[in-house]
Write a protein that holds these residues in place. Structure first.
Motif, mmCIF file in Angstrom:
data_model
loop_
_atom_site.group_PDB
_atom_site.id
_atom_site.type_symbol
_atom_site.label_atom_id
_atom_site.label_comp_id
_atom_site.label_asym_id
_atom_site.label_seq_id
_atom_site.Cartn_x
_atom_site.Cartn_y
_atom_site.Cartn_z
ATOM 1 N N ASP A 216 50.789 -68.415 26.356
ATOM 2 C CA ASP A 216 51.477 -67.809 25.216
ATOM 3 C C ASP A 216 52.207 -68.841 24.369
ATOM 4 N N LYS A 217 52.562 -69.974 24.958
ATOM 5 C CA LYS A 217 53.263 -71.021 24.212
ATOM 6 C C LYS A 217 52.307 -71.803 23.330
ATOM 7 N N ILE A 218 51.174 -72.224 23.908
ATOM 8 C CA ILE A 218 50.284 -73.067 23.108
ATOM 9 C C ILE A 218 49.528 -72.261 22.054
ATOM 10 N N ILE A 219 49.359 -70.966 22.278
ATOM 11 C CA ILE A 219 48.693 -70.133 21.279
ATOM 12 C C ILE A 219 49.470 -70.136 19.966
ATOM 13 N N HIS A 220 50.795 -70.219 20.063
ATOM 14 C CA HIS A 220 51.631 -70.195 18.855
ATOM 15 C C HIS A 220 51.408 -71.417 17.970
ATOM 16 N N ARG A 221 50.699 -72.440 18.492
ATOM 17 C CA ARG A 221 50.400 -73.619 17.677
ATOM 18 C C ARG A 221 49.547 -73.258 16.465
ATOM 19 N N ILE A 222 48.841 -72.124 16.537
ATOM 20 C CA ILE A 222 47.994 -71.756 15.394
ATOM 21 C C ILE A 222 48.488 -70.475 14.719
ATOM 22 N N ASP A 223 49.756 -70.185 14.862
ATOM 23 C CA ASP A 223 50.327 -69.092 14.075
ATOM 24 C C ASP A 223 50.075 -69.348 12.588
ATOM 25 N N GLY A 224 49.647 -68.323 11.859
ATOM 26 C CA GLY A 224 49.390 -68.470 10.433
ATOM 27 C C GLY A 224 48.038 -69.070 10.104
ATOM 28 N N LYS A 225 47.177 -69.229 11.124
ATOM 29 C CA LYS A 225 45.859 -69.825 10.892
ATOM 30 C C LYS A 225 44.717 -68.867 11.276
ATOM 31 N N VAL A 226 45.060 -67.629 11.599
ATOM 32 C CA VAL A 226 44.053 -66.626 11.953
ATOM 33 C C VAL A 226 44.185 -65.454 10.976
ATOM 34 N N TRP A 227 43.033 -65.038 10.430
ATOM 35 C CA TRP A 227 43.037 -64.037 9.374
ATOM 36 C C TRP A 227 41.965 -62.984 9.622
ATOM 37 N N GLU A 228 42.192 -61.793 9.114
ATOM 38 C CA GLU A 228 41.191 -60.745 9.166
ATOM 39 C C GLU A 228 40.978 -60.188 7.769
ATOM 40 N N CYS A 229 39.713 -59.868 7.474
ATOM 41 C CA CYS A 229 39.410 -59.291 6.164
ATOM 42 C C CYS A 229 38.113 -58.496 6.251
ATOM 43 N N GLN A 230 37.890 -57.670 5.257
ATOM 44 C CA GLN A 230 36.676 -56.851 5.176
ATOM 45 C C GLN A 230 35.900 -57.271 3.939
ATOM 46 N N VAL A 231 34.608 -57.577 4.133
ATOM 47 C CA VAL A 231 33.796 -58.060 3.012
ATOM 48 C C VAL A 231 32.451 -57.338 3.016
ATOM 49 N N PRO A 232 31.767 -57.291 1.867
ATOM 50 C CA PRO A 232 30.411 -56.724 1.838
ATOM 51 C C PRO A 232 29.472 -57.541 2.730
ATOM 52 N N ASN A 233 28.518 -56.879 3.348
ATOM 53 C CA ASN A 233 27.607 -57.548 4.286
ATOM 54 C C ASN A 233 26.913 -58.757 3.668
ATOM 55 N N GLU A 234 26.549 -58.682 2.408
ATOM 56 C CA GLU A 234 25.779 -59.762 1.789
ATOM 57 C C GLU A 234 26.602 -61.058 1.628
ATOM 58 N N GLU A 235 27.926 -60.965 1.729
ATOM 59 C CA GLU A 235 28.765 -62.162 1.588
ATOM 60 C C GLU A 235 28.937 -62.916 2.905
ATOM 61 N N VAL A 236 28.554 -62.285 4.021
ATOM 62 C CA VAL A 236 28.807 -62.866 5.339
ATOM 63 C C VAL A 236 28.132 -64.219 5.550
ATOM 64 N N PRO A 237 26.830 -64.390 5.208
ATOM 65 C CA PRO A 237 26.204 -65.697 5.446
ATOM 66 C C PRO A 237 26.934 -66.861 4.781
ATOM 67 N N THR A 238 27.387 -66.674 3.557
ATOM 68 C CA THR A 238 28.111 -67.731 2.844
ATOM 69 C C THR A 238 29.433 -68.047 3.528
ATOM 70 N N LEU A 239 30.143 -67.005 3.951
ATOM 71 C CA LEU A 239 31.436 -67.210 4.600
ATOM 72 C C LEU A 239 31.277 -67.877 5.968
#
Length: 291
Positions: A216-239
Motif C-alpha cells: 500500500d505504501k509503494i502503490i502511492h508512488r503513482i498517485d495521479g498517474k492512473v486514469w479511466e475514460c470511455q471512448v468509441p471503439n474505433e479510437e482504441v487502436p490509436t490510444l
C-alpha cells in the motif's frame, strides 16, 4: 533472523545482472517483482549460494553465507524456475531421493515425506509416476521437496508460471501456510501472485531495486498517474499505441479504458485509485503496452 544484502553485485563480462543491492530481509513473505531479464533469478541464485557475487556480501544472522557454507545451505529451501525431476520416479520415491541428497535420516525422511505429500494434497497419488502429473501437481511436489528440511529461508522462483488460475490460488495458499517464522522470497512477474500474500514488495529493474516496501505504501508512488475514460471503439487502436493501458472493457459501441500516464491523457479521463498491477506496468511498460 535476518538476511542482509550489502552492496551485492553480480557481473557477467560487461553485463551487470545484480547492481549494488542493499536490503535486509526478516520473517515474512517478500514479493520480488520484475520483468524477465531484470536480475531476479540471478539474485535468488546468489541468495541460495549457487553463484558467488562479484562484489558485496550476503550475511545470515551476521555471518557471511560463503563462510557459513553447509550450515547456511541447511537452512535453505529452493524451488527453481525450471524444477527438475525424474519422470519415472513416484512422488514418494522422489522425496525420499531428495531427502538423501539433503542428508536427512531415513526414518525422518519417511515421516516428513508423507506429511508433506499430505499437506500438498498428493498423498493419494504418492506411488504414481511424476510424468503422469499435471503442471500444478508437479509444482506442489516441488514445494514439498523445498520444505523437506523445514527451511528457515524459502526461495521460490516463478513457481506459478504456466499454472491455471485455480492451481495458482492453491499454490499461493500453500506458500502462506508454510511461511510461519520463515523468510519467504517469491519471485514472479505475475502481480496477482504476490498482491494478496506478500507483506513486502521488492521491485527490481536492470539489476537494482527501484522500490521496496509494503504494497500500500509503494502503490502511492503513482498517485495521479492512473486514469479511466470511455471512448468509441474505433479510437482504441490509436490510444493503445500512444498510452500504457492496463485494462479495457467493451460496452456496445464504447470501450472503458484504464490508462497509466503521467498527466491526463484525454479530456474525459478521470483519476483512478492505483493498484499493484498499475505500478508494475508504469515501470515496465516497455515490456508491452497492454496485458
Amino acid at each position: 533472523m535476518e538476511l542482509q544484502l550489502e552492496h551485492l553485485t553480480k557481473q557477467y563480462g560487461s553485463l551487470i545482472a545484480v547492481d549494488n543491492l542493499n536490503t535486509t530481509l526478516t520473517c515474512g513473505i517478500y514479493g520480488l517483482l520484475g520483468a524477465n531479464g531484470s536480475g531476479k533469478t540471478t539474485l535468488m541464485r546468489l541468495i541460495c549460494d549457487i553463484q558467488s557475487p562479484t562484489a558485496g556480501s550476503i550475511c545470515y544472522d551476521g555471518l557471511d553465507i560463503q563462510t557459513a557454507g553447509e550450515r547456511y545451505r541447511n537452512q535453505l529451501g529452493y524451488l527453481p524456475q525450471d524444477f527438475g525431476y525424474y519422470p519415472d520416479f513416484s512422488a514418494y520415491k522422489f522425496l525420499m531421493y531428495m531427502s538423501a541428497i539433503k542428508g536427512l535420516s531415513k526414518t525422518f525422511a519417511r515421516e516428513r515425506s508423507l506429511q508433506l505429500l499430505d499437506e500438498v494434497d498428493l498423498l493419494q497419488v504418492k506411488d504414481k509416476k511424476i510424468k503422469t502429473f499435471s503442471g500444478g501437481m508437479k509444482q506442489r511436489l516441488g514445494i514439498a521437496q523445498a520444505m523437506l528440511n523445514d527451511p528457515r529461508i524459502l526461495i521460490l522462483d516463478e513457481p506459478t508460471a504456466g499454472l491455471d488460475p485455480k492451481e495458482r490460488v492453491r499454490f499461493r495458499n500453500l506458500i502462506s501456510s508454510f511461511s510461519h517464522n520463515k523468510i519467504v522470497l517469491l519471485s514472479t512477474h505475475i502481480v496477482s501472485d504476490v498482491e494478496y500474500i506478500a507483506g513486502h514488495i521488492l521491485m527490481m529493474k536492470k539489476g537494482q531495486f527501484i522500490h521496496e516496501g509494503k504494497p500500500d505504501k509503494i502503490i502511492h508512488r503513482i498517485d495521479g498517474k492512473v486514469w479511466e475514460c470511455q471512448v468509441p471503439n474505433e479510437e482504441v487502436p490509436t490510444l493503445r499505441e500512444r498510452y500504457t493501458i492496463s485494462n479495457l472493457r467493451s460496452e456496445n459501441d464504447m470501450t472503458i479504458l484504464r490508462i497509466i500516464h503521467d498527466s491526463q491523457p484525454l479530456e474525459s479521463a478521470v483519476p483512478a485509485a492505483p493498484n499493484l498491477e498499475d505500478l508494475y506496468l508504469y515501470y515496465f511498460s516497455e515490456e508491452g503496452k497492454t496485458i
